[in-house]
Design a protein around this motif. Structure first.
Motif, PDB file in Angstrom:
ATOM      1  N   ALA A  56       0.851  -1.193   0.000  1.00  0.00           N
ATOM      2  CA  ALA A  56       0.000   0.000   0.000  1.00  0.00           C
ATOM      3  C   ALA A  56       0.881   1.236   0.000  1.00  0.00           C
ATOM      4  CB  ALA A  56      -0.918   0.000   1.217  1.00  0.00           C
ATOM      5  N   VAL A  57       0.785   2.026  -1.053  1.00  0.00           N
ATOM      6  CA  VAL A  57       1.618   3.232  -1.203  1.00  0.00           C
ATOM      7  C   VAL A  57       0.841   4.439  -0.693  1.00  0.00           C
ATOM      8  CG1 VAL A  57       2.819   4.703  -2.861  1.00  0.00           C
ATOM      9  CG2 VAL A  57       2.759   2.226  -3.210  1.00  0.00           C
ATOM     10  N   TYR A  58       1.533   5.319   0.046  1.00  0.00           N
ATOM     11  CA  TYR A  58       0.865   6.518   0.518  1.00  0.00           C
ATOM     12  C   TYR A  58       1.802   7.719   0.449  1.00  0.00           C
ATOM     13  CZ  TYR A  58       3.160   5.069   4.904  1.00  0.00           C
ATOM     14  OH  TYR A  58       4.073   4.658   5.850  1.00  0.00           O
ATOM     15  N   ARG A  59       1.194   8.868   0.306  1.00  0.00           N
ATOM     16  CA  ARG A  59       1.955  10.114   0.213  1.00  0.00           C
ATOM     17  C   ARG A  59       2.411  10.561   1.592  1.00  0.00           C
ATOM     18  NH1 ARG A  59      -0.642  15.766  -1.757  1.00  0.00           N
ATOM     19  NH2 ARG A  59      -1.754  15.441   0.192  1.00  0.00           N
ATOM     20  N   MET A  60       3.599  11.136   1.644  1.00  0.00           N
ATOM     21  CA  MET A  60       4.095  11.749   2.867  1.00  0.00           C
ATOM     22  C   MET A  60       4.563  13.159   2.539  1.00  0.00           C
ATOM     23  SD  MET A  60       6.173   8.546   4.570  1.00  0.00           S
ATOM     24  CE  MET A  60       6.028   9.185   6.234  1.00  0.00           C
ATOM     25  N   ALA A  61       4.532  14.021   3.532  1.00  0.00           N
ATOM     26  CA  ALA A  61       4.969  15.397   3.319  1.00  0.00           C
ATOM     27  C   ALA A  61       6.469  15.424   3.083  1.00  0.00           C
ATOM     28  CB  ALA A  61       4.610  16.254   4.535  1.00  0.00           C
ATOM     29  N   GLY A  62       6.879  16.026   1.997  1.00  0.00           N
ATOM     30  CA  GLY A  62       8.297  16.141   1.698  1.00  0.00           C
ATOM     31  C   GLY A  62       8.895  17.399   2.286  1.00  0.00           C
ATOM     32  N   GLY A  63      10.195  17.548   2.090  1.00  0.00           N
ATOM     33  CA  GLY A  63      10.891  18.736   2.554  1.00  0.00           C
ATOM     34  C   GLY A  63      11.389  19.545   1.371  1.00  0.00           C
ATOM     35  N   SER A  64      12.271  20.481   1.655  1.00  0.00           N
ATOM     36  CA  SER A  64      12.771  21.364   0.609  1.00  0.00           C
ATOM     37  C   SER A  64      13.640  20.636  -0.402  1.00  0.00           C
ATOM     38  CB  SER A  64      13.573  22.508   1.235  1.00  0.00           C
ATOM     39  OG  SER A  64      12.770  23.274   2.099  1.00  0.00           O
ATOM     40  N   PHE A  65      14.268  19.534   0.029  1.00  0.00           N
ATOM     41  CA  PHE A  65      15.241  18.888  -0.828  1.00  0.00           C
ATOM     42  C   PHE A  65      14.850  17.473  -1.276  1.00  0.00           C
ATOM     43  CE2 PHE A  65      17.709  21.978   1.655  1.00  0.00           C
ATOM     44  CZ  PHE A  65      18.272  22.697   0.616  1.00  0.00           C
ATOM     45  N   HIS A  66      13.819  16.881  -0.654  1.00  0.00           N
ATOM     46  CA  HIS A  66      13.468  15.506  -1.002  1.00  0.00           C
ATOM     47  C   HIS A  66      11.954  15.319  -1.068  1.00  0.00           C
ATOM     48  CE1 HIS A  66      17.550  15.082   0.644  1.00  0.00           C
ATOM     49  NE2 HIS A  66      17.662  14.060  -0.156  1.00  0.00           N
ATOM     50  N   ARG A  67      11.544  14.488  -2.002  1.00  0.00           N
ATOM     51  CA  ARG A  67      10.168  14.009  -2.050  1.00  0.00           C
ATOM     52  C   ARG A  67      10.136  12.703  -1.258  1.00  0.00           C
ATOM     53  NH1 ARG A  67       6.514  13.565  -7.547  1.00  0.00           N
ATOM     54  NH2 ARG A  67       4.513  13.496  -6.472  1.00  0.00           N
ATOM     55  N   ILE A  68       9.063  12.498  -0.482  1.00  0.00           N
ATOM     56  CA  ILE A  68       8.975  11.332   0.394  1.00  0.00           C
ATOM     57  C   ILE A  68       7.715  10.545   0.059  1.00  0.00           C
ATOM     58  CG2 ILE A  68       8.983  10.509   2.767  1.00  0.00           C
ATOM     59  CD1 ILE A  68      11.464  12.082   2.049  1.00  0.00           C
ATOM     60  N   VAL A  69       7.880   9.246  -0.141  1.00  0.00           N
ATOM     61  CA  VAL A  69       6.746   8.352  -0.391  1.00  0.00           C
ATOM     62  C   VAL A  69       6.866   7.177   0.577  1.00  0.00           C
ATOM     63  CG1 VAL A  69       5.622   6.816  -2.046  1.00  0.00           C
ATOM     64  CG2 VAL A  69       6.587   8.993  -2.819  1.00  0.00           C
ATOM     65  N   GLY A  70       5.764   6.823   1.211  1.00  0.00           N
ATOM     66  CA  GLY A  70       5.760   5.698   2.142  1.00  0.00           C
ATOM     67  C   GLY A  70       5.032   4.499   1.576  1.00  0.00           C
ATOM     68  N   ALA A  71       5.304   3.336   2.163  1.00  0.00           N
ATOM     69  CA  ALA A  71       4.599   2.114   1.751  1.00  0.00           C
ATOM     70  C   ALA A  71       4.467   1.173   2.943  1.00  0.00           C
ATOM     71  CB  ALA A  71       5.338   1.423   0.612  1.00  0.00           C
ATOM     72  N   SER A  75       3.090  -9.192   4.366  1.00  0.00           N
ATOM     73  CA  SER A  75       3.291 -10.578   3.955  1.00  0.00           C
ATOM     74  C   SER A  75       2.244 -11.444   4.637  1.00  0.00           C
ATOM     75  CB  SER A  75       4.697 -11.050   4.336  1.00  0.00           C
ATOM     76  OG  SER A  75       4.830 -12.433   4.086  1.00  0.00           O
ATOM     77  N   ASP A  76       1.336 -12.026   3.827  1.00  0.00           N
ATOM     78  CA  ASP A  76       0.300 -12.881   4.395  1.00  0.00           C
ATOM     79  C   ASP A  76       0.866 -14.208   4.893  1.00  0.00           C
ATOM     80  OD1 ASP A  76      -1.506 -10.948   3.834  1.00  0.00           O
ATOM     81  OD2 ASP A  76      -2.250 -11.864   1.985  1.00  0.00           O
ATOM     82  N   VAL A  77       1.936 -14.647   4.253  1.00  0.00           N
ATOM     83  CA  VAL A  77       2.531 -15.940   4.635  1.00  0.00           C
ATOM     84  C   VAL A  77       3.155 -15.861   6.021  1.00  0.00           C
ATOM     85  CG1 VAL A  77       4.275 -17.659   4.061  1.00  0.00           C
ATOM     86  CG2 VAL A  77       2.952 -16.561   2.238  1.00  0.00           C
ATOM     87  N   ALA A  78       3.994 -14.830   6.215  1.00  0.00           N
ATOM     88  CA  ALA A  78       4.668 -14.686   7.508  1.00  0.00           C
ATOM     89  C   ALA A  78       3.852 -13.858   8.500  1.00  0.00           C
ATOM     90  CB  ALA A  78       6.022 -14.027   7.298  1.00  0.00           C
ATOM     91  N   VAL A  79       2.692 -13.381   8.060  1.00  0.00           N
ATOM     92  CA  VAL A  79       1.820 -12.543   8.883  1.00  0.00           C
ATOM     93  C   VAL A  79       2.623 -11.377   9.481  1.00  0.00           C
ATOM     94  CG1 VAL A  79      -0.054 -12.579  10.571  1.00  0.00           C
ATOM     95  CG2 VAL A  79       0.659 -14.694   9.470  1.00  0.00           C
ATOM     96  N   THR A  80       3.327 -10.658   8.624  1.00  0.00           N
ATOM     97  CA  THR A  80       4.116  -9.507   9.074  1.00  0.00           C
ATOM     98  C   THR A  80       3.755  -8.282   8.243  1.00  0.00           C
ATOM     99  OG1 THR A  80       5.927 -10.032   7.545  1.00  0.00           O
ATOM    100  CG2 THR A  80       6.062 -10.932   9.781  1.00  0.00           C
ATOM    101  N   GLN A  81       4.026  -7.135   8.822  1.00  0.00           N
ATOM    102  CA  GLN A  81       3.767  -5.870   8.145  1.00  0.00           C
ATOM    103  C   GLN A  81       4.855  -4.887   8.545  1.00  0.00           C
ATOM    104  OE1 GLN A  81       0.392  -2.954   9.162  1.00  0.00           O
ATOM    105  NE2 GLN A  81      -0.447  -4.045   7.398  1.00  0.00           N
ATOM    106  N   ARG A  82       5.390  -4.184   7.578  1.00  0.00           N
ATOM    107  CA  ARG A  82       6.400  -3.184   7.904  1.00  0.00           C
ATOM    108  C   ARG A  82       6.230  -1.952   7.038  1.00  0.00           C
ATOM    109  NH1 ARG A  82      12.264  -4.908   5.391  1.00  0.00           N
ATOM    110  NH2 ARG A  82      11.539  -6.071   3.570  1.00  0.00           N
ATOM    111  N   GLU A  83       6.703  -0.837   7.584  1.00  0.00           N
ATOM    112  CA  GLU A  83       6.645   0.438   6.892  1.00  0.00           C
ATOM    113  C   GLU A  83       8.023   0.768   6.329  1.00  0.00           C
ATOM    114  OE1 GLU A  83       3.782   2.193   6.662  1.00  0.00           O
ATOM    115  OE2 GLU A  83       2.720   0.681   7.849  1.00  0.00           O
ATOM    116  N   VAL A  84       8.058   1.238   5.084  1.00  0.00           N
ATOM    117  CA  VAL A  84       9.312   1.661   4.468  1.00  0.00           C
ATOM    118  C   VAL A  84       9.121   3.042   3.851  1.00  0.00           C
ATOM    119  CG1 VAL A  84      10.165  -0.671   4.036  1.00  0.00           C
ATOM    120  CG2 VAL A  84       8.748   0.471   2.306  1.00  0.00           C
ATOM    121  N   ILE A  85      10.245   3.725   3.648  1.00  0.00           N
ATOM    122  CA  ILE A  85      10.222   5.100   3.153  1.00  0.00           C
ATOM    123  C   ILE A  85      11.077   5.203   1.896  1.00  0.00           C
ATOM    124  CG2 ILE A  85      10.741   7.508   3.683  1.00  0.00           C
ATOM    125  CD1 ILE A  85       8.520   6.332   5.392  1.00  0.00           C
ATOM    126  N   LEU A  86      10.524   5.829   0.867  1.00  0.00           N
ATOM    127  CA  LEU A  86      11.259   6.112  -0.362  1.00  0.00           C
ATOM    128  C   LEU A  86      11.620   7.598  -0.343  1.00  0.00           C
ATOM    129  CD1 LEU A  86      12.080   4.511  -2.937  1.00  0.00           C
ATOM    130  CD2 LEU A  86      10.039   5.452  -4.035  1.00  0.00           C
TER     131      LEU A  86
END
Length: 405
Positions: A56-71, A75-86
């Protein structure tokens, strides 16, 4: 909203198209709107996480020098969920490799809480058509958004954590003064180059890299920087002849300071040049610092430049917006609670770095001179700041300008 904070629902949803148009990206920076860019980001995440069931991709507020995108990667198999930042640089001149190298260095050699680099691409040959860093999500909230309303004891907990961080910065030492940059193509090592200059944003060095840092004393560093800035005037073409007179004035002012001999090594420590509440994440319940962001301008600096009073811990302006100004360690705020917080910080930092406050107190002029030496005079705000500073310190500065012109 500060860089890295989520804007609303984190799901990849069409439910609110009005929120998909990021003013900072589409208007201020003339970048592609999130409405279309998110599909490219999703394609990239799918390649980076080929075995995950849901992204699931979502928008995040960026700063003056970088655009930020979150996701949110599930994993349904391992029943885990984690947040990452682009993290995507807005401008081509930004040195993404340097930031990756610094983050890797801090992760491998310190306990300073920083985002972990999961992967990176320095090219534009990818699904989003831009260099990027994929990094771990930092838990907690930005300090500036919660600090004013924290209870007194929680504020003391944060102050204790800040003092501990400053101690860690102080314990990481280097042999030369300059800027931390990538030391190899893999960005697993750092080296020290001469400090970044505003001119490089306008006139980037393509086949002419920054010279390596060589100075290990305050006096030799200042002379190295004044010579560097004069060379930059030649390389880029002077935007104002008065800048040369400024450098002449700074050299004159430096001669009057009681600095150690040029052969006397200085204490050179890790310097986070934007150590402010907007770049500090904390656990709201405990006051623990969970992450420190924005290391792309990290330096190895003498303590007279690196040590400052974090007045945003007790000042009514908790944003720490003006980090360039020297703060008088003896200035006592009017508010009784702020007085107690200031006193608590001085006690905490005094237990960890006994000379911290005294070094700041005794080196106001040197701190200011080092600021101009490090950052240069290629921006109008810095020129105006330098002009005011020099007029206050050198009575005949205006006559000196006329002679140079």
């Amino acid at each position: 909203m500060s860089e890295g904070e989520s804007e609303g629902n984190s799901a990849f949803s069409e439910s609110d198209t009005s929120s998909l148009y990021s003013e900072s990206s589409t208007i201020v920076y003339e970048h592609e709107s999130f409405e279309t860019f998110r599909h490219k980001a999703h394609d990239l995440f799918t390649i980076l996480f080929p075995n995950e069931e849901s992204i699931a991709v979502y928008r995040m507020a960026g700063g003056s020098f970088h655009r930020i995108v979150g996701a949110t990667v599930t994993s349904d198999v391992a029943v885990t969920q984690r947040e990452v930042i682009l993290r995507i640089p807005r401008f081509l001149y930004l040195r993404l490799a340097d930031e990756v190298a610094v983050l890797n260095y801090l992760t491998d050699h310190t306990t300073i809480p920083v985002p972990h680099v999961l992967c990176f691409d320095l090219s534009s040959e990818n699904q989003i058509g831009s260099p990027y860093i994929l990094q771990s999500h930092v838990p907690g909230k930005r300090l500036h958004s919660i600090y004013p309303t924290l209870p007194f004891e929680k504020k003391k907990a944060v102050i204790r954590e800040v003092a501990q961080l400053l101690k860690q910065f102080n314990d990481i030492t280097f042999s030369t003064i300059g800027m931390l940059v990538a030391g190899n193509p893999e960005c697993t090592e750092v080296k020290i180059d001469q400090a970044w200059d505003y001119a490089e944003d306008i006139f980037p060095r393509e086949d002419d890299p920054r010279p390596p840092a060589q100075s290990n004393s305050t006096r030799s560093f200042l002379e190295e920087r004044w010579s560097f800035h004069l060379e930059e005037e030649e390389r880029c073409g002077p935007s104002s002849r008065s800048e040369i007179s400024y450098i002449t004035a700074f050299r004159k002012l430096t001669e009057g300071l009681q600095l150690p001999n040029i052969d006397t090594p200085a204490r050179i420590v890790l310097f986070h040049t934007d150590f402010a509440p907007r770049n500090i994440f904390v656990d709201e319940e405990t006051g623990d610092i969970t992450g420190v962001l924005d290391w792309d301008r990290a330096e190895s600096a003498v303590v007279e430049a690196a040590w400052t009073m974090p007045a945003w811990l007790w000042d009514k302006d908790s944003t720490g917006s003006d980090l360039l100004s020297w703060v008088d360690p003896d200035e006592i705020p009017d508010d009784p609670t702020a007085q107690k917080l200031r006193t608590f910080f001085i006690q905490e930092i005094g237990n960890l770095i006994p000379s911290y406050v005294e070094v700041i107190r005794e080196n106001k002029i040197l701190h200011e001179i080092l600021l101009f030496a490090r950052l240069g005079l290629r921006s109008q705000p810095m020129i105006e700041r330098a002009s005011k500073f020099l007029k206050d310190k050198i009575p005949d500065f205006e006559q000196l300008q006329l002679v140079e012109l």
